[in-house]
Design a protein around this motif. Structure first.
Motif, mmCIF file in Angstrom:
data_model
loop_
_atom_site.group_PDB
_atom_site.id
_atom_site.type_symbol
_atom_site.label_atom_id
_atom_site.label_comp_id
_atom_site.label_asym_id
_atom_site.label_seq_id
_atom_site.Cartn_x
_atom_site.Cartn_y
_atom_site.Cartn_z
ATOM 1 N N ILE A 1 34.952 38.772 36.409
ATOM 2 C CA ILE A 1 35.157 40.092 36.995
ATOM 3 C C ILE A 1 34.598 41.141 36.034
ATOM 4 O O ILE A 1 34.938 41.142 34.845
ATOM 5 C CB ILE A 1 36.657 40.364 37.232
ATOM 6 C CG1 ILE A 1 37.274 39.253 38.082
ATOM 7 C CG2 ILE A 1 36.870 41.735 37.870
ATOM 8 C CD1 ILE A 1 36.723 39.132 39.476
ATOM 9 N N GLU B 1 34.440 44.822 34.659
ATOM 10 C CA GLU B 1 35.156 46.109 34.621
ATOM 11 C C GLU B 1 34.283 47.087 33.838
ATOM 12 O O GLU B 1 33.931 46.830 32.690
ATOM 13 C CB GLU B 1 36.524 45.945 33.925
ATOM 14 C CG GLU B 1 37.448 44.904 34.547
ATOM 15 C CD GLU B 1 38.145 45.383 35.815
ATOM 16 O OE1 GLU B 1 37.824 46.489 36.298
ATOM 17 O OE2 GLU B 1 39.020 44.640 36.318
ATOM 18 N N ARG C 1 35.461 39.809 32.421
ATOM 19 C CA ARG C 1 36.739 39.132 32.181
ATOM 20 C C ARG C 1 36.861 37.926 33.110
ATOM 21 O O ARG C 1 36.315 37.934 34.218
ATOM 22 C CB ARG C 1 37.908 40.093 32.479
ATOM 23 C CG ARG C 1 37.853 41.416 31.733
ATOM 24 C CD ARG C 1 38.287 41.284 30.280
ATOM 25 N NE ARG C 1 39.632 40.771 30.119
ATOM 26 C CZ ARG C 1 40.703 41.535 29.933
ATOM 27 N NH1 ARG C 1 40.587 42.842 29.899
ATOM 28 N NH2 ARG C 1 41.893 40.999 29.786
ATOM 29 N N LEU D 1 38.899 35.440 35.630
ATOM 30 C CA LEU D 1 40.043 35.518 36.534
ATOM 31 C C LEU D 1 40.158 34.191 37.283
ATOM 32 O O LEU D 1 39.149 33.620 37.701
ATOM 33 C CB LEU D 1 39.859 36.661 37.551
ATOM 34 C CG LEU D 1 41.058 36.905 38.473
ATOM 35 C CD1 LEU D 1 42.211 37.507 37.698
ATOM 36 C CD2 LEU D 1 40.684 37.829 39.624
ATOM 37 N N GLY E 1 37.931 44.539 40.454
ATOM 38 C CA GLY E 1 36.899 44.931 39.500
ATOM 39 C C GLY E 1 35.796 45.759 40.119
ATOM 40 O O GLY E 1 35.788 46.018 41.328
ATOM 41 N N ALA F 1 44.133 42.395 41.809
ATOM 42 C CA ALA F 1 44.142 43.835 41.554
ATOM 43 C C ALA F 1 43.639 44.100 40.151
ATOM 44 O O ALA F 1 43.618 43.205 39.304
ATOM 45 C CB ALA F 1 45.551 44.397 41.720
ATOM 46 N N ASP F 2 43.240 45.330 39.920
ATOM 47 C CA ASP F 2 42.976 45.791 38.554
ATOM 48 C C ASP F 2 44.182 46.599 38.122
ATOM 49 O O ASP F 2 44.711 47.383 38.911
ATOM 50 C CB ASP F 2 41.752 46.727 38.532
ATOM 51 C CG ASP F 2 40.470 45.978 38.834
ATOM 52 O OD1 ASP F 2 40.346 44.839 38.375
ATOM 53 O OD2 ASP F 2 39.611 46.542 39.526
ATOM 54 N N SER G 1 37.454 48.419 28.697
ATOM 55 C CA SER G 1 37.584 49.152 29.949
ATOM 56 C C SER G 1 39.060 49.522 30.140
ATOM 57 O O SER G 1 39.938 48.875 29.572
ATOM 58 C CB SER G 1 37.115 48.275 31.111
ATOM 59 O OG SER G 1 37.468 48.857 32.329
ATOM 60 N N TRP H 1 40.610 49.045 32.735
ATOM 61 C CA TRP H 1 41.151 48.145 33.740
ATOM 62 C C TRP H 1 40.959 46.690 33.365
ATOM 63 O O TRP H 1 39.966 46.340 32.747
ATOM 64 C CB TRP H 1 40.460 48.386 35.099
ATOM 65 C CG TRP H 1 40.591 49.787 35.578
ATOM 66 C CD1 TRP H 1 39.615 50.750 35.574
ATOM 67 C CD2 TRP H 1 41.754 50.399 36.131
ATOM 68 N NE1 TRP H 1 40.111 51.917 36.084
ATOM 69 C CE2 TRP H 1 41.421 51.734 36.436
ATOM 70 C CE3 TRP H 1 43.050 49.951 36.393
ATOM 71 C CZ2 TRP H 1 42.339 52.621 36.997
ATOM 72 C CZ3 TRP H 1 43.955 50.831 36.950
ATOM 73 C CH2 TRP H 1 43.594 52.148 37.241
ATOM 74 N N PRO I 1 41.454 42.658 35.286
ATOM 75 C CA PRO I 1 41.754 42.010 36.569
ATOM 76 C C PRO I 1 42.982 41.100 36.491
ATOM 77 O O PRO I 1 43.227 40.482 35.450
ATOM 78 C CB PRO I 1 40.492 41.190 36.833
ATOM 79 C CG PRO I 1 39.951 40.880 35.480
ATOM 80 C CD PRO I 1 40.321 42.028 34.586
ATOM 81 N N HIS I 2 43.749 41.060 37.562
ATOM 82 C CA HIS I 2 44.915 40.184 37.657
ATOM 83 C C HIS I 2 44.932 39.541 39.032
ATOM 84 O O HIS I 2 44.385 40.094 39.985
ATOM 85 C CB HIS I 2 46.208 40.975 37.447
ATOM 86 C CG HIS I 2 46.311 41.587 36.093
ATOM 87 N ND1 HIS I 2 46.767 40.893 35.006
ATOM 88 C CD2 HIS I 2 45.987 42.827 35.647
ATOM 89 C CE1 HIS I 2 46.731 41.685 33.942
ATOM 90 N NE2 HIS I 2 46.256 42.868 34.302
ATOM 91 N N ALA I 3 45.592 38.381 39.141
ATOM 92 C CA ALA I 3 45.719 37.709 40.427
ATOM 93 C C ALA I 3 47.047 36.980 40.462
ATOM 94 O O ALA I 3 47.610 36.655 39.418
ATOM 95 C CB ALA I 3 44.574 36.718 40.636
ATOM 96 N N ARG J 1 44.487 49.687 40.794
ATOM 97 C CA ARG J 1 43.425 50.012 41.750
ATOM 98 C C ARG J 1 42.932 48.696 42.337
ATOM 99 O O ARG J 1 43.263 47.611 41.834
ATOM 100 C CB ARG J 1 42.284 50.778 41.071
ATOM 101 C CG ARG J 1 41.561 49.964 40.023
ATOM 102 C CD ARG J 1 40.247 50.568 39.610
ATOM 103 N NE ARG J 1 39.479 49.558 38.872
ATOM 104 C CZ ARG J 1 38.258 49.752 38.408
ATOM 105 N NH1 ARG J 1 37.654 50.893 38.600
ATOM 106 N NH2 ARG J 1 37.632 48.780 37.772
ATOM 107 N N ASN J 2 42.147 48.777 43.399
ATOM 108 C CA ASN J 2 41.576 47.598 44.068
ATOM 109 C C ASN J 2 42.626 46.537 44.383
ATOM 110 O O ASN J 2 42.436 45.365 44.073
ATOM 111 C CB ASN J 2 40.493 46.932 43.213
ATOM 112 C CG ASN J 2 39.292 47.818 42.991
ATOM 113 O OD1 ASN J 2 39.040 48.715 43.805
ATOM 114 N ND2 ASN J 2 38.570 47.591 41.918
#
Lengths: 310, 320
Positions: free
Chosen positions: A115, A117, A147, A149, A229, B144-145, B153, B155, B157-159, B244-245
């Motif tokens: 991802i 960013e 990054r 994920l 992202g 999501a971020d 950055s 932000w 990313p996460h899931a 976000r997202n």
């Protein structure tokens, strides 16, 4: 070599209106009495591997409307189609109920992805200004941090249609999709009377594989949209399906044969019997394309020559 | 209400459903089924002349080839939604009028001083707006971020996946109210008091009809579930404090939808030749949403004062 569904033999029935013998051709569900034109629908006893239809999507375009659409479509093709095609004759217009499977499954996927960013940095650089002096300036640049994920994804995938007929392949079916499935009706022989209805001629297993690969494509497309992202790359996914359901549905298609010359086989045009979407492509004439390119080059050469001489 | 349940995802099925709205499975046909032995032949006869009939595409019905007599084959399978239950009005006309007065009087400094005294109510009407209320169990997959774990950055990313239970979530089906108005009024309703029939409608209350077909309704409901899930996830499921997202995919089980009518007072008031609309909940006069004019004279005064002060500061610093 494609796997086949169990063969549906030809049948002979007697017409209930005039008593004449009517032959129902193999792999068809319908026939018309040759003497009194009475339509007949037969229900063959169910066999393993050849299920009965569950749904019918009825025709909403009649023969005249479909023919008008086909003619307009042929006329609207570009100038490079083979000559004679636009003057061709539409023959053997048939409204066919195409057997196909409506698939649904619970899709589960585990995925990994990179991802991106974005972030901005202020960069200092030196340059020379209009008076030739060396100056130091700053500008902001956007950079991307990558990054990892990993995660899981789960949902129901419904409404995937795949052909069950050897006559019309998946590519051809897709070219006239989408069908409006809100208009589905429970199968009833009434809806077939007077039309041609095929029995499924492809084996269920093969249709299932086609449906799974179509569903997998849909899921992979959706996974791309699912990623967070500013950007994403290297999405790898492992998709499995469970709780699969498949129901045989009869789809309305108009099939035309466009005969354009005596020594060539006619070209098939398929039209969605619900919304009039036209599938298929008329072959291009390479001679016409080559000729046009040649003429364009000649004209260009002439223009350049004139420009050089004057 | 619904009687049958989908065997696959346990969502209630409704009369006329050919397939389950959630997972696409096909319910077993109810009623006795005729199992045909051997070959069955079907011929359709015209009711008028006795000839065999065929299905005609243009009229979408059975039409006799000989005398054009028509036979109806089946009803359309996409019915329009119908209201099942009503919530009663507990706020009467006078309460609504008083609520508007209080609201206009407490609008803050930047509104015209004479707003409350000069505003004239032009129209005050009770109506029921249409909405869906659903219960469902959902396995929600999300990405999501958020600011948690961010490096360079802002932000990262996460899931994840979460089991969420939804009870009595309201989704507007109203064309008359904006989504924002419906959303504001939603918490004020008490669903326990729903009645299947209108008992005493207040003076000429209007009932907004559901004018969407069932299939479109489901698209809106699915969309509403996604929004509800996204909102719920930001409450403890996604790490961090800024998001976000937020992407959501839901695997639903036991989706039960009810179609209800929600009471509201819609009023229009005029201030200096302009009309403004206010919507008040029919069950809690304190919950309302509307528009009100600003006093441009007051705003201009404040801006002028700021400019003057600024100019003064600059002048002083130059002189010093």
């Amino acid at each position: 070599m494609t796997a086949s569904a169990p063969h549906s033999p030809a049948l002979e029935i007697s017409c209930t209106t005039c008593g004449a013998q009517v032959v129902v051709e193999e792999d068809l569900r319908t026939a018309e009495c040759p003497y009194c034109a009475s339509p007949h629908v037969v229900e063959r006893p169910p066999q393993a591997g050849r299920p009965d239809p569950v749904f019918v999507l009825a025709f909403t375009l009649d023969r005249v409307a479909a023919t008008t659409i086909a003619q307009a479509w042929i006329k609207s093709r570009g100038p490079f189609v083979q000559s004679g095609l636009k003057q061709g004759v539409l023959e053997r217009t048939r409204g066919v109920y195409l057997p196909s499977y409506l698939y649904g499954a619970r899709a589960q996927a585990s995925y990994t992805a990179k991802i991106g960013e974005n972030y901005t940095v202020t960069v200092t650089y030196t340059t020379t200004d209009s008076k030739g002096r060396t100056v130091t300036r700053t500008r902001t640049e956007t950079r991307t941090e990558w990054r990892d994920l990993a995660g899981r994804y789960e949902r129901y995938e419904t409404d995937t249609l795949v052909t069950a007929s050897k006559g019309i392949g998946n590519a051809e079916l897709e070219s006239v999709e989408p069908f409006d499935l809100r208009a589905l009706r429970r199968y009833s022989p009434d809806l077939l009377a007077g039309w041609i209805a095929e029995e499924p001629s492809l084996a269920e297993d093969e249709c299932r594989r086609a449906a799974q690969s179509e569903m997998r494509e849909t899921i992979e497309r959706d996974l791309k949209a699912f990623m967070p992202g500013d950007s994403s790359a290297n999405i790898r996914s492992d998709v499995t399906f469970s709780d699969e359901v498949a129901h045989l549905v009869l789809l309305p298609v108009w099939v035309f044969a466009l005969r354009h010359s005596a020594d060539k086989p006619p070209i098939r045009i398929v039209i969605n019997g619900q919304n009039g979407r036209v599938g298929g492509r008329l072959p291009f004439s390479w001679a016409k394309i080559g000729g046009t390119v040649l003429v364009t080059l000649l004209v260009l050469a002439a223009i350049i020559a004139v420009g050089v001489l004057s | 209400m619904s009687e049958a349940t989908c065997v696959r995802c346990e969502s209630p099925l409704e009369a006329g459903d050919l397939r389950c709205a959630v997972c696409g499975d096909v319910p077993e046909q109810s009623g006795p089924q005729v199992v045909s032995e051997g070959l069955e032949q079907t011929v359709l006869r015209c009711g008028q002349c006795g000839a065999a009939t065929r299905y005609d595409a243009r009229s979408e019905s059975l039409r006799c080839s000989f005398c054009s007599g028509e036979l109806k084959s089946e009803e359309l399978t996409d019915p329009v939604e119908q209201t099942e239950a009503y919530l009663p009005f507990t706020v009467d006309r006078e309460d609504a009028r008083a609520a508007l007065g209080t609201w206009l009087g407490n609008m803050g400094f930047f509104r015209p001083s004479d707003l409350k005294s000069a505003a004239r109510i032009e129209d005050l009407r009770p109506l029921w707006w249409a909405g869906w209320v659903f219960d469902a169990h959902a396995l929600v997959s999300w990405t999501a971020d958020s600011n948690a774990g961010a490096h360079r950055s802002a932000w990262a990313p996460h899931a994840g996946q979460a089991d969420l239970v939804f009870d009595d979530v309201l989704i507007s089906a109203s064309r008359g109210l904006t989504d924002e108005e419906a959303y504001t009024l939603s918490p004020s309703y008490s669903l326990d008091g729903a009645v299947p029939d209108l008992e005493t409608p207040p003076d000429e209350a209007i009932l907004e009809a559901f004018d969407v077909q069932r299939s479109q309704a489901r698209a809106r409901i699915t969309d509403g579930i996604r929004k509800a899930a996204a909102a719920r996830l930001q409450d403890g499921h996604i790490p961090g404090s800024r998001y976000r997202n937020v992407h959501v995919r839901a695997l639903l089980t036991g989706l039960d939808t009810r179609r209800m009518a929600f009471p509201a007072w819609v009023m229009a008031y005029r201030y200096e030749h302009k009309l403004f609309r206010v919507v008040i909940s029919g069950q809690d006069a304190g919950v309302l949403m509307g528009k009100a004019p600003f006093s441009w004279a007051k705003i201009a005064m404040i801006v002028a004062a700021f400019v003057l002060v600024g100019a003064l500061v600059v002048a002083l610093s130059v002189l010093a």
